[in-house]
Design a protein around this motif. Sequence first.
Motif, PDB file in Angstrom:
ATOM      1  N   LEU A 183       0.790  -1.291   0.025  1.00  0.00           N
ATOM      2  CA  LEU A 183      -0.155   0.040  -0.049  1.00  0.00           C
ATOM      3  C   LEU A 183       1.080   1.252  -0.018  1.00  0.00           C
ATOM      4  CD1 LEU A 183      -2.946  -0.987   2.451  1.00  0.00           C
ATOM      5  CD2 LEU A 183      -3.207  -0.672  -0.001  1.00  0.00           C
ATOM      6  N   CYS A 184       1.907   1.188   0.652  1.00  0.00           N
ATOM      7  CA  CYS A 184       2.802   2.283   0.564  1.00  0.00           C
ATOM      8  C   CYS A 184       3.367   2.709  -0.612  1.00  0.00           C
ATOM      9  CB  CYS A 184       3.984   2.052   1.784  1.00  0.00           C
ATOM     10  SG  CYS A 184       3.560   2.067   3.325  1.00  0.00           S
ATOM     11  N   GLU A 185       3.660   1.573  -1.306  1.00  0.00           N
ATOM     12  CA  GLU A 185       4.298   1.651  -2.895  1.00  0.00           C
ATOM     13  C   GLU A 185       3.117   2.217  -3.703  1.00  0.00           C
ATOM     14  OE1 GLU A 185       6.493   2.123  -5.566  1.00  0.00           O
ATOM     15  OE2 GLU A 185       7.233   1.482  -3.665  1.00  0.00           O
ATOM     16  N   LEU A 186       2.193   1.937  -3.352  1.00  0.00           N
ATOM     17  CA  LEU A 186       0.683   2.504  -4.319  1.00  0.00           C
ATOM     18  C   LEU A 186       0.702   4.086  -3.701  1.00  0.00           C
ATOM     19  CD1 LEU A 186      -1.720  -0.339  -4.049  1.00  0.00           C
ATOM     20  CD2 LEU A 186      -0.294   0.473  -6.040  1.00  0.00           C
ATOM     21  N   VAL A 187       0.896   4.427  -2.731  1.00  0.00           N
ATOM     22  CA  VAL A 187       0.735   5.920  -2.408  1.00  0.00           C
ATOM     23  C   VAL A 187       1.860   6.775  -2.990  1.00  0.00           C
ATOM     24  CG1 VAL A 187       0.738   7.389  -0.599  1.00  0.00           C
ATOM     25  CG2 VAL A 187      -0.491   5.294  -0.045  1.00  0.00           C
ATOM     26  N   ARG A 188       2.949   5.983  -3.057  1.00  0.00           N
ATOM     27  CA  ARG A 188       4.156   6.714  -3.671  1.00  0.00           C
ATOM     28  C   ARG A 188       3.707   6.922  -5.287  1.00  0.00           C
ATOM     29  NH1 ARG A 188       6.981   2.822  -0.681  1.00  0.00           N
ATOM     30  NH2 ARG A 188       8.078   3.535   1.240  1.00  0.00           N
ATOM     31  N   ARG A 189       3.233   6.060  -5.727  1.00  0.00           N
ATOM     32  CA  ARG A 189       3.098   6.244  -7.150  1.00  0.00           C
ATOM     33  C   ARG A 189       1.909   7.145  -7.390  1.00  0.00           C
ATOM     34  NH1 ARG A 189       1.535  -0.005  -9.179  1.00  0.00           N
ATOM     35  NH2 ARG A 189       1.056   1.575 -11.094  1.00  0.00           N
ATOM     36  N   LEU A 190       0.886   7.404  -6.340  1.00  0.00           N
ATOM     37  CA  LEU A 190      -0.049   8.411  -6.531  1.00  0.00           C
ATOM     38  C   LEU A 190       0.514   9.603  -6.243  1.00  0.00           C
ATOM     39  CD1 LEU A 190      -3.056   7.107  -4.367  1.00  0.00           C
ATOM     40  CD2 LEU A 190      -2.709   7.024  -6.959  1.00  0.00           C
ATOM     41  N   ASN A 191       1.662   9.851  -5.428  1.00  0.00           N
ATOM     42  CA  ASN A 191       2.267  11.079  -5.120  1.00  0.00           C
ATOM     43  C   ASN A 191       3.422  11.401  -6.402  1.00  0.00           C
ATOM     44  OD1 ASN A 191       5.269  12.106  -3.713  1.00  0.00           O
ATOM     45  ND2 ASN A 191       3.564  13.286  -3.497  1.00  0.00           N
ATOM     46  N   GLU A 192       3.897  10.107  -7.057  1.00  0.00           N
ATOM     47  CA  GLU A 192       4.684  10.564  -8.243  1.00  0.00           C
ATOM     48  C   GLU A 192       3.758  11.295  -9.332  1.00  0.00           C
ATOM     49  OE1 GLU A 192       6.253   6.813  -8.985  1.00  0.00           O
ATOM     50  OE2 GLU A 192       7.886   7.181  -7.417  1.00  0.00           O
ATOM     51  N   ARG A 193       2.601  10.896  -9.266  1.00  0.00           N
ATOM     52  CA  ARG A 193       1.522  11.437 -10.386  1.00  0.00           C
ATOM     53  C   ARG A 193       1.122  12.833 -10.013  1.00  0.00           C
ATOM     54  NH1 ARG A 193      -3.452   9.037  -9.937  1.00  0.00           N
ATOM     55  NH2 ARG A 193      -3.924   9.133 -12.207  1.00  0.00           N
ATOM     56  N   GLY A 194       1.629  13.481  -9.139  1.00  0.00           N
ATOM     57  CA  GLY A 194       1.368  14.816  -8.663  1.00  0.00           C
ATOM     58  C   GLY A 194       0.489  15.108  -7.429  1.00  0.00           C
ATOM     59  N   THR A 195      -0.138  14.137  -6.824  1.00  0.00           N
ATOM     60  CA  THR A 195      -0.874  14.089  -5.614  1.00  0.00           C
ATOM     61  C   THR A 195      -0.262  14.304  -4.285  1.00  0.00           C
ATOM     62  OG1 THR A 195      -2.473  12.707  -6.635  1.00  0.00           O
ATOM     63  CG2 THR A 195      -2.721  12.967  -4.318  1.00  0.00           C
ATOM     64  N   SER A 196      -0.535  15.580  -3.617  1.00  0.00           N
ATOM     65  CA  SER A 196       0.072  15.630  -2.369  1.00  0.00           C
ATOM     66  C   SER A 196      -0.754  14.721  -1.496  1.00  0.00           C
ATOM     67  CB  SER A 196      -0.100  17.212  -1.880  1.00  0.00           C
ATOM     68  OG  SER A 196       0.236  18.092  -2.745  1.00  0.00           O
ATOM     69  N   VAL A 197       0.192  14.410  -0.324  1.00  0.00           N
ATOM     70  CA  VAL A 197      -0.481  13.338   0.545  1.00  0.00           C
ATOM     71  C   VAL A 197      -0.230  13.922   2.194  1.00  0.00           C
ATOM     72  CG1 VAL A 197      -0.441  10.971   1.344  1.00  0.00           C
ATOM     73  CG2 VAL A 197      -0.104  11.543  -0.970  1.00  0.00           C
TER      74      VAL A 197
END
Length: 251
Positions: A183-197
Motif C-alpha cells: 500500500l505504501c508503494e501505491l501511495v508513492r505512485r500516486l504522489n509521483e503522479r502529482g498528488t500531495s499526501v
Amino acid sequence: MSRSVSDPAAPALRVDGISASYGPVQVLFGASLTVERGEMVALLGPNGVGKSTTLRVIGGLLKPDAGTVHLGGVDATNWSPRKRVEAGLSQVIGQSAFGSLSVVDNLRMHGYATKDKKWVDEAVEAALAIFPRLNSRRNQPASTLSGGERQMLALAKAIVNDPELLVIDEFSLGLAPVVVGGLCELVRRLNERGTSVLVVEQSVNVALSLVHRAYVMEKGEIIAEESAAVLAADPDRIRTLMLGGHAAVTG
C-alpha cells in the motif's frame, strides 16, 4: 476535472491556528500544519491527542472555533465537505464500501462530484490500472475482498476524483506488514503522479518510511515538526516526542 482551486504556487493544504471543541470540551489548541504541492507529510501521535479531530476540521465535518483551513491557497474554512472534494480534497478513512456492489460500481459511485459519466468511466479505469489486483476482482462484490484489498479499494475510490490532496487515516491498521508495504508503494505512485499526501498514522515506522516531513501532536497541539529522515535517525527523540516530550522540540 476542473477545479475551483488552482494556485500552483500555494501549498496544497495550510492549517493555521486551529482550535476546535466538542461541546464544552476543547480538543485542538492552535494547531498548524502545511502540506506543500507534491509533498508527503505525516501527522503522528498516540490515540486521543486530536489527530482525527484535525481531519474532521480539514474535511469540513467540524467547524473550528478559531483558525483557518486553506486548500490550494484559498480559504476553505467555511466550505461544505462537498465543495472541498470538488476543490481536489479526498480522504481515506477506514475501509468502508458497499459490500453488495462490485468493485467497479463502488468506484463509479465515488465519482458523485461530477455529472460527466464519460469522465467517471475513464477515471475508474485509470484507478484500476494503478491497482491491478483490484482490476482482476473488478466484478466481485466488495464484501468478498480481503482486508488489504478493501484498503486498496478505499484508496482507489479516493483517486477516482483525481485529488490534488489525499488525506489517509491509519491505513496500516490491522494489516499484515507485507500488505502495508504494498500500500505504501501505491501511495508513492500516486504522489509521483502529482498528488500531495497527508498521512495520519500511529505506526511511526510506517509513516517515516513513506513521507518527507512529519508533525507530532500531543494534547491537541503540534509539539514538533521535522524531516522524516532526521526523525527516523533518532529513535530516542521519537520515543520522547510520542510520550509528549515538549523539551525535545528543536527549531
